[in-house]
Design a protein around this motif. Structure first.
Motif, PDB file in Angstrom:
ATOM      1  N   LEU A  77      -9.317   0.879   0.177  1.00  0.00           N
ATOM      2  CA  LEU A  77      -8.009   1.485   1.060  1.00  0.00           C
ATOM      3  C   LEU A  77      -6.960   1.451  -0.278  1.00  0.00           C
ATOM      4  N   GLU A 132      -0.080   2.818   5.592  1.00  0.00           N
ATOM      5  CA  GLU A 132       0.254   1.595   6.322  1.00  0.00           C
ATOM      6  C   GLU A 132      -0.304   1.587   7.802  1.00  0.00           C
ATOM      7  N   SER A 163      -6.308  -1.876  10.891  1.00  0.00           N
ATOM      8  CA  SER A 163      -7.405  -2.882  10.311  1.00  0.00           C
ATOM      9  C   SER A 163      -7.106  -4.521  10.747  1.00  0.00           C
ATOM     10  N   CYS A 215      -4.725   4.468  -1.719  1.00  0.00           N
ATOM     11  CA  CYS A 215      -3.351   4.622  -1.727  1.00  0.00           C
ATOM     12  C   CYS A 215      -2.859   5.350  -3.043  1.00  0.00           C
ATOM     13  N   THR A 236     -11.620  -4.233   1.134  1.00  0.00           N
ATOM     14  CA  THR A 236     -10.231  -4.343   0.468  1.00  0.00           C
ATOM     15  C   THR A 236      -9.789  -3.318  -0.359  1.00  0.00           C
ATOM     16  N   HIS A 273      -4.031   0.536   7.532  1.00  0.00           N
ATOM     17  CA  HIS A 273      -3.980  -0.838   7.229  1.00  0.00           C
ATOM     18  C   HIS A 273      -3.373  -1.795   8.460  1.00  0.00           C
ATOM     19  N   THR A 274      -2.718  -1.538   8.966  1.00  0.00           N
ATOM     20  CA  THR A 274      -2.266  -2.272  10.182  1.00  0.00           C
ATOM     21  C   THR A 274      -3.483  -2.153  11.413  1.00  0.00           C
ATOM     22  N   ARG A 311       0.990  -1.214   0.179  1.00  0.00           N
ATOM     23  CA  ARG A 311      -0.133  -0.041   0.002  1.00  0.00           C
ATOM     24  C   ARG A 311       0.770   1.261   0.022  1.00  0.00           C
TER      25      ARG A 311
END
Length: 309
Positions: free
Chosen positions: A199, A87, A93, A203, A196, A90-91, A61
């Motif tokens: 995000l 990031e 999530s 990016c 999915t 994302h982490t 990402r």
């Protein structure tokens, strides 16, 4: 800014080294993430945030964000705060997704999940902390040569991508669909376009926005990223069936246990692979106007469907 219509078509070469490119960019991202989050008081929460944030991963990402910004005429420095932010989101999530109330997993990236190390209470707060810091980072660390209205657009895009109109909404429908055998392809697409692809889209598009991409460029980037986002999820579904826990770094076969409808359960493995490949080809077609400048984004798209974890 590099508008597609103003670019001369440049011949692509077969010499682009994706492995070296990803290794270099991953190192840049890892260094930036480590630097922006030192351990201060109260140490426990920062250690928990860093535990998951710095646990490895492909950094697809943030690399997509950097690559898009460069393709559109921007720089790594312009995009790095946003790359780190995506990031962190994302982490967050992943930390929340692994909780017992959600997907209930014990391993992530080959390590114990955050709540297994720090407890559910700290894990929830670590996710919250990462989410809040992501927006602070974009707002305060984006270089001043990026117009403030572009920074505001990035913040709005990120907020939409992870909220009820994006990741959160997709996760809700995913939870509500567990154990049901009558889930349609339309519902499955909704789940993964939001859970999915949203995000991943943010990016890519945010990288373009930071570089001052024109409206038609943003539309191309949106179509590219939506296609690779869905392809990414199809391959994830396939790997849940075909890969080992060691390859995945997390528990394999969880979709079957949870009785989730997946792309392989609807189409089978081979047709699912073919669909993912078609999506990647459509994604790369969107990048044709950018010539050789698009090599990294094209190569990453193909990497997404050929990965084994």
């Amino acid at each position: 800014m590099v508008a597609a219509d103003n670019l001369q078509k440049m011949p692509e070469t077969a010499t682009f080294n994706l492995v070296a490119y990803l290794k270099e960019r991953q190192k840049l991202c890892d260094t930036a993430l480590d630097k922006c989050m030192p351990v201060i008081y109260p140490e426990t929460i920062y250690e928990s945030m860093r535990y998951s944030l710095l646990a490895g991963g492909k950094r697809v990402r943030p690399i997509l964000c950097l690559a898009t910004c460069e393709m559109m005429g921007g720089t790594i420095e312009m995009a790095m705060p946003t790359a780190c932010a995506v990031e962190m989101i994302h982490t967050m999530s992943l930390i929340h997704d692994d909780l017992p109330a959600m997907d209930n997993d014990d391993y992530r990236r080959g390590m114990l999940t955050n709540h297994k190390v720090y407890g559910e209470d700290i894990a929830i707060l670590a996710g919250d902390g990462l989410l809040a810091f992501a927006f602070e980072l974009v707002a305060t660390k984006t270089p001043e040569n990026v117009p403030r209205d572009k920074v505001l657009q990035v913040i709005a895009r990120l907020g939409r991508a992870l909220g009820a109109a994006g990741l959160v909404g997709g996760q809700v429908v995913d939870l509500e669909s567990e154990g049901k055998s009558d889930i349609s392809l339309e519902t499955l697409n909704f789940i993964h376009n939001h859970k999915t692809a949203a995000l991943l889209e943010a990016c890519v598009v945010c990288g373009g926005i930071l570089a001052g991409a024109a409206a038609d460029d943003i539309q191309r980037l949106t179509r590219y990223s939506q296609n690779i986002g869905l392809a990414f999820q199809i391959i994830d579904d396939i790997l849940d069936v075909t890969a080992t826990q060691e390859q995945l770094g997390k528990t394999a076969g969880k979709d079957l246990v949870a009785k989730k409808v997946t792309y392989p359960s609807l189409w089978g493995i081979e047709e699912s692979r073919a669909k993912a490949q078609q999506l990647v080809e459509s994604a790369c077609a969107e990048l044709e106007p950018y010539g050789s400048l698009a090599q990294p984004l094209k190569a990453i798209a193909h990497f997404i469907v050929n990965r084994n974890n």
